[in-house]
Scaffold this active site. Structure first.
Site, mmCIF file in Angstrom:
data_model
loop_
_atom_site.group_PDB
_atom_site.id
_atom_site.type_symbol
_atom_site.label_atom_id
_atom_site.label_comp_id
_atom_site.label_asym_id
_atom_site.label_seq_id
_atom_site.Cartn_x
_atom_site.Cartn_y
_atom_site.Cartn_z
ATOM 1 C CE1 TYR A 1 -4.329 -2.197 4.978
ATOM 2 C CE2 TYR A 1 -3.356 -0.056 4.465
ATOM 3 C CZ TYR A 1 -3.909 -1.257 4.048
ATOM 4 O OH TYR A 1 -4.033 -1.526 2.697
ATOM 5 C CB SER B 1 -0.899 0.013 1.235
ATOM 6 O OG SER B 1 -1.557 1.270 1.375
#
Length: 249
Positions: free
Chosen positions: A155, A141
């Site tokens: 995350y 990501s």
């Protein structure tokens, strides 16, 4: 090089299902696994109806069941007659501010996105060593490029770990025979991004996945997708003090 036999984890929805549709349209054979096997069955029916010349194998897999990962990968490889590419895509977006008392959500995110990814990586590499070559793709990501305050802390850390593993592997296999690609998506429509506040930066699933698949096919070492506006935004993100990165969370 055409990678004909592709395994995708977390393929029941979002980026995983989108990649399956894109690769199926290119005539590739697919091994799809996820926890929600009913959705996999529906996806298989859709893909084989649209593309009757391809083979689609599906299997239930919770990537946190580490002992099952090698078994399922081997079973799917058997159905396809081998694997040319493994896409480590399964992940979750749970999270809470660190110290808020919600350890469960943050722990689940680290375990699924990083520890389970490591298990998938080890399994894929062992298979590629046996077959003599292969393409390992890690879905990370853009948020892995910076620590973030708030709900995305765990995350971001998990994806930073995935990107770091990919960088290590690119050095390990710089001369082959295994190729390693790390994809860093920005905000692309999926179940995971449905609750994101950054809707101005969101692209639709089909557009985002098309760019991801194009980057995977190029077998580049690292790709930020889509490049605009995320390449300059990632550069900016790295320079910002942590207290100013909240809009990205």
């Amino acid at each position: 090089m055409t990678r004909q036999k592709i395994l995708i984890t977390g393929a029941s929805s979002g980026l995983g299902a989108g990649m399956a549709r894109q690769f199926a349209a290119k005539g590739r054979d697919l091994a799809l696994c996820a926890r929600r096997v009913d959705r996999l069955d529906e996806l298989k029916a859709e893909l084989t109806a649209r593309h009757p010349d391809i083979t689609v194998a599906v299997a239930a897999l919770d990537v946190n069941d580490h002992d099952r990962v090698p078994t399922v990968f081997a079973e799917l490889a058997g159905e396809l007659g081998g694997l040319d590419r493994v896409i480590v895509n399964a992940g979750v977006g749970k999270g809470a501010p660190l110290g808020s008392g919600n350890l469960r959500a943050n722990k689940a995110t680290i375990e699924t996105n990083l520890v389970a990814a490591l298990v998938q990586i080890e399994t894929a590499l062992e298979m590629f060593h046996t077959s003599g070559s292969g393409h390992l793709v890690l879905i990370s990501s853009v948020l892995g490029n910076k620590g973030l305050p708030g709900v995305k802390a765990a995350y971001a850390a998990s994806k930073a770990g995935v990107s770091s593993l990919g960088e290590s592997l690119r050095g390990e296999y710089a001369s082959g025979p295994i190729t390693v690609t790390v994809i860093e998506p920005g905000y692309i429509e999926s179940e995971m991004t449905a609750k994101s506040n950054s809707t101005m930066l969101m692209v639709d699933n089909e557009t985002g996945v098309r760019k991801i698949v194009a980057a995977i096919e190029r077998e580049t070492g690292r790709a930020i997708v889509p490049g605009w506006p995320w390449v300059p935004l990632v550069a900016l993100l790295k320079l910002l003090p942590p207290r100013f990165t909240t809009p990205f969370a």
